[in-house]
Motif scaffolding. Structure first.
Motif, PDB file in Angstrom:
ATOM      1  N   ASP A 240    -151.711  -9.271  12.711  1.00  0.00           N
ATOM      2  CA  ASP A 240    -150.657  -8.988  13.684  1.00  0.00           C
ATOM      3  C   ASP A 240    -150.974  -7.642  14.338  1.00  0.00           C
ATOM      4  O   ASP A 240    -152.017  -7.043  14.079  1.00  0.00           O
ATOM      5  N   LYS A 241    -150.089  -7.158  15.175  1.00  0.00           N
ATOM      6  CA  LYS A 241    -150.348  -5.924  15.915  1.00  0.00           C
ATOM      7  C   LYS A 241    -150.400  -4.699  15.015  1.00  0.00           C
ATOM      8  O   LYS A 241    -150.871  -3.641  15.434  1.00  0.00           O
ATOM      9  N   ASP A 242    -149.903  -4.822  13.775  1.00  0.00           N
ATOM     10  CA  ASP A 242    -149.873  -3.679  12.858  1.00  0.00           C
ATOM     11  C   ASP A 242    -150.958  -3.755  11.788  1.00  0.00           C
ATOM     12  O   ASP A 242    -150.970  -2.939  10.873  1.00  0.00           O
ATOM     13  N   THR A 243    -151.850  -4.726  11.886  1.00  0.00           N
ATOM     14  CA  THR A 243    -152.940  -4.846  10.923  1.00  0.00           C
ATOM     15  C   THR A 243    -154.000  -3.785  11.210  1.00  0.00           C
ATOM     16  O   THR A 243    -154.427  -3.613  12.355  1.00  0.00           O
ATOM     17  N   PHE A 244    -154.433  -3.092  10.166  1.00  0.00           N
ATOM     18  CA  PHE A 244    -155.475  -2.074  10.331  1.00  0.00           C
ATOM     19  C   PHE A 244    -156.836  -2.754  10.411  1.00  0.00           C
ATOM     20  O   PHE A 244    -157.259  -3.446   9.491  1.00  0.00           O
ATOM     21  N   THR A 245    -157.506  -2.551  11.528  1.00  0.00           N
ATOM     22  CA  THR A 245    -158.842  -3.085  11.721  1.00  0.00           C
ATOM     23  C   THR A 245    -159.734  -2.004  12.319  1.00  0.00           C
ATOM     24  O   THR A 245    -159.242  -1.009  12.864  1.00  0.00           O
ATOM     25  N   VAL A 246    -161.048  -2.203  12.210  1.00  0.00           N
ATOM     26  CA  VAL A 246    -161.977  -1.284  12.864  1.00  0.00           C
ATOM     27  C   VAL A 246    -161.883  -1.513  14.367  1.00  0.00           C
ATOM     28  O   VAL A 246    -162.158  -2.613  14.854  1.00  0.00           O
ATOM     29  N   SER A 247    -161.488  -0.487  15.121  1.00  0.00           N
ATOM     30  CA  SER A 247    -161.234  -0.645  16.554  1.00  0.00           C
ATOM     31  C   SER A 247    -161.789   0.535  17.330  1.00  0.00           C
ATOM     32  O   SER A 247    -161.891   1.656  16.823  1.00  0.00           O
ATOM     33  N   TYR A 248    -162.111   0.250  18.563  1.00  0.00           N
ATOM     34  CA  TYR A 248    -162.642   1.258  19.505  1.00  0.00           C
ATOM     35  C   TYR A 248    -161.524   1.671  20.454  1.00  0.00           C
ATOM     36  O   TYR A 248    -160.855   0.822  21.043  1.00  0.00           O
ATOM     37  N   ASP A 249    -161.334   2.973  20.602  1.00  0.00           N
ATOM     38  CA  ASP A 249    -160.290   3.496  21.479  1.00  0.00           C
ATOM     39  C   ASP A 249    -160.841   3.550  22.906  1.00  0.00           C
ATOM     40  O   ASP A 249    -161.496   4.527  23.323  1.00  0.00           O
ATOM     41  N   ALA A 250    -160.610   2.474  23.670  1.00  0.00           N
ATOM     42  CA  ALA A 250    -161.171   2.381  25.022  1.00  0.00           C
ATOM     43  C   ALA A 250    -160.577   3.433  25.955  1.00  0.00           C
ATOM     44  O   ALA A 250    -161.265   3.935  26.862  1.00  0.00           O
ATOM     45  N   LYS A 251    -159.310   3.796  25.762  1.00  0.00           N
ATOM     46  CA  LYS A 251    -158.692   4.801  26.631  1.00  0.00           C
ATOM     47  C   LYS A 251    -159.400   6.143  26.522  1.00  0.00           C
ATOM     48  O   LYS A 251    -159.567   6.855  27.495  1.00  0.00           O
ATOM     49  N   ARG A 252    -159.817   6.445  25.327  1.00  0.00           N
ATOM     50  CA  ARG A 252    -160.486   7.721  25.106  1.00  0.00           C
ATOM     51  C   ARG A 252    -161.987   7.626  25.397  1.00  0.00           C
ATOM     52  O   ARG A 252    -162.603   8.587  25.853  1.00  0.00           O
ATOM     53  N   GLY A 253    -162.596   6.473  25.167  1.00  0.00           N
ATOM     54  CA  GLY A 253    -164.042   6.355  25.272  1.00  0.00           C
ATOM     55  C   GLY A 253    -164.571   6.084  26.657  1.00  0.00           C
ATOM     56  O   GLY A 253    -165.719   6.417  26.967  1.00  0.00           O
ATOM     57  N   GLU A 254    -163.783   5.421  27.495  1.00  0.00           N
ATOM     58  CA  GLU A 254    -164.263   5.065  28.844  1.00  0.00           C
ATOM     59  C   GLU A 254    -163.929   6.168  29.848  1.00  0.00           C
ATOM     60  O   GLU A 254    -162.894   6.845  29.711  1.00  0.00           O
ATOM     61  N   GLN A 255    -164.730   6.325  30.873  1.00  0.00           N
ATOM     62  CA  GLN A 255    -165.989   5.656  31.142  1.00  0.00           C
ATOM     63  C   GLN A 255    -167.086   6.207  30.223  1.00  0.00           C
ATOM     64  O   GLN A 255    -167.219   7.399  30.065  1.00  0.00           O
ATOM     65  N   ARG A 256    -167.866   5.317  29.687  1.00  0.00           N
ATOM     66  CA  ARG A 256    -168.935   5.728  28.788  1.00  0.00           C
ATOM     67  C   ARG A 256    -170.189   6.073  29.592  1.00  0.00           C
ATOM     68  O   ARG A 256    -170.380   5.634  30.725  1.00  0.00           O
ATOM     69  N   GLY A 257    -171.069   6.831  28.961  1.00  0.00           N
ATOM     70  CA  GLY A 257    -172.326   7.178  29.613  1.00  0.00           C
ATOM     71  C   GLY A 257    -172.935   8.419  29.012  1.00  0.00           C
ATOM     72  O   GLY A 257    -172.255   9.212  28.346  1.00  0.00           O
ATOM     73  N   PRO A 258    -174.242   8.616  29.234  1.00  0.00           N
ATOM     74  CA  PRO A 258    -174.914   9.806  28.697  1.00  0.00           C
ATOM     75  C   PRO A 258    -174.474  11.064  29.429  1.00  0.00           C
ATOM     76  O   PRO A 258    -174.024  11.018  30.564  1.00  0.00           O
ATOM     77  N   ARG A 259    -174.634  12.195  28.740  1.00  0.00           N
ATOM     78  CA  ARG A 259    -174.283  13.481  29.324  1.00  0.00           C
ATOM     79  C   ARG A 259    -174.995  14.587  28.544  1.00  0.00           C
ATOM     80  O   ARG A 259    -175.364  14.406  27.360  1.00  0.00           O
TER      81      ARG A 259
END
Length: 477
Positions: A240-259
């Motif tokens: 369900d929405k409260d199950t702990f799973t390994v997840s990627y925080d897209a709001k924090r990670g995008e836009q991705r790219g080298p720097r």
């Protein structure tokens, strides 16, 4: 007929594939996955957690209890001995309780923390780690293994491959011997197997399970998790929405790219970049070869390898950790994870109830069972003294693992003559059969069929009196 069905616009998920490399079809589902080694607290805990249960698995068959193997699941004799508890086919309810408790414990843990069973406790995961460890020690880290497999066979490659497969076969053989040792005396099994004196079925079982271990952990690996194991297919029913799973925080990670590393965290954000530098380490350390940045996927086994890999990169970049973490969908959306919720409480209640029933069944279990079989050759016979005689076979099943002496008597028949052994001694976990004749004067019988019962009593070593009654019929005419 003019009513329209409301349509909800859904933004499609953009799947980011790793950039092409010299590995060719490295990310093709049919290609071999070269898992990169990773270090971190989760990986350390996962390794020791799996090895701890592996040590328990290897040690249990060697433990002695009351002078015999503590855990012996003898299928041929249909007798399961578990630390002083002997189970027979008649104890099916007890076995059913054990399986039900295990199932609901798995459901409860999955609802709370996702597929942590697969990532931390599954035997397939543990054995794959052992095989991968030998592979890394003999053939080298990930890049060296890729180059080794891509070049033609030479002396160095032949030696390394031979050493690796020899280690794999040794682990598979020890695993199979240990597993078969749960079903046959393990000490004799090891001696007989290596002296070529073992029986056909024991030898066949060892070879069969050794081949399965070698193939599963050495070659199939993630295929077992993604294509064969049914758990990956129905696990979503418990999420369900409260199950702990390994997840990627897209709001924090995008836009991705080298720097450049010299840029500060704030300067990176000013350029419109997120925290993900698109290094693909999270993909390279994944045992199933998925990209966790594409969202929750059924192939993910919640092992947390990508969490450690990403946190290591965040440390080097001087960014906050947790870009990939164990979190819930609710928390990623900005809400708060609800630990206590109806589904989790429901699984917990059922788990507690079934565990209570299991414990009650074990505590109230009578370590004695009897069976009365009438003589099928004749319903009754008349003796020379004019008495009516019925013949029975009394089977006494000693469910304990200690030798017991039992007293047999008959209830419900007036002034009867008992012919046979009134006291019998039965070894622990054995069945003893004895013929018994019961005779009485026909004038004592009020009907052609008289309800009687055999009573077997004993006193255990702890001083407990055990009595079991089994009804039967006494026939006349």
């Amino acid at each position: 007929m003019n009513e329209q069905i409301p349509v909800k616009n859904v933004t499609p998920v953009k799947v980011h594939k790793p950039a092409s490399t010299t590995e060719g079809k490295r990310y093709d589902s049919r290609s071999r996955i070269y898992v990169r080694a990773v270090k971190g607290p989760l990986e350390t805990f996962r390794r020791f957690f799996g090895l701890f249960f592996l040590a328990i698995f290897a040690a249990i068959p060697w433990i002695r209890f009351n002078g015999q193997q503590a855990v012996l699941l003898d299928i041929v004799e249909q007798r399961f001995s578990i630390f002083g508890l002997t189970l027979w086919p008649q104890d099916l309810t007890l076995l059913a309780y054990i399986f039900i408790v295990g199932a609901f414990a798995l459901f409860f843990v999955t609802t709370f923390a996702g597929r942590v069973w697969c990532g931390f406790m599954c035997p397939q995961t543990t054995w794959v780690y052992i095989y991968t460890w030998f592979e890394e020690k003999i053939e080298g880290p990930r890049n060296k293994r890729i180059k080794l497999d891509s070049r033609k066979m030479d002396a160095d490659k032949f030696i390394r491959k031979t050493l690796k497969h020899t280690a794999w076969v040794a682990v598979a053989l020890l695993t199979a011997l240990t597993f078969v040792g749960y079903f046959t005396p393990i000490g004799a099994l090891f001696i007989d197997f290596f002296t070529f004196n073992t029986g056909f079925w024991a030898a066949f079982s060892v070879v069969f399970f050794a081949v399965c271990t070698y193939a599963n952990a050495g070659y199939m690996r993630e295929i077992m998790c993604t294509h064969i194991c049914p758990y990956a297919r129905f696990q979503s029913a418990m999420f369900d929405k409260d199950t702990f799973t390994v997840s990627y925080d897209a709001k924090r990670g995008e836009q991705r790219g080298p720097r450049p590393r010299k840029l500060s965290h704030e300067q990176v954000h000013e350029k419109g970049l997120g925290d993900c530098i698109d290094c693909n380490l999270c993909v390279q350390v994944c045992p199933t070869g998925i990209d966790i940045r594409n969202g929750l996927q059924y192939e993910c086994i919640n092992c947390g390898a990508c969490v450690d890999a990403c946190n290591g990169v965040m440390d080097k970049m001087d960014y906050p950790k947790g870009l990939i973490s164990f979190t819930s969908e609710e928390e990623l959306a900005g809400g708060k994870t609800h630990i206590v919720r109806p589904k989790l409480i429901g699984y917990l209640i059922v788990l507690i109830v079934m565990t209570g029933l299991l414990v009650a069944d074990i505590v109230t279990r009578v370590p004695l069972e009897i069976d009365i079989i009438r003589d099928r050759n004749s319903l009754y016979r008349e003796t020379n003294e004019g008495l009516i005689e019925n013949v029975y076979t009394v089977k006494v099943l000693n469910k304990s693992q200690q030798t017991q002496t039992y007293t047999i008597s008959v209830q419900g028949l007036p002034e009867y003559t008992f012919i046979g052994n009134r006291e019998v001694t039965v070894q622990g976990g054995e069945v003893y059969s004895t013929p018994i004749s019961v005779a009485t004067d026909p004038y004592n019988l009020e009907d052609v069929v008289t309800d009687i019962q055999f009573t077997v009593t004993t006193t255990t070593d702890s001083g407990e009196n055990v009595t079991v009654n089994e009804p039967t019929k006494f026939l006349y005419r």
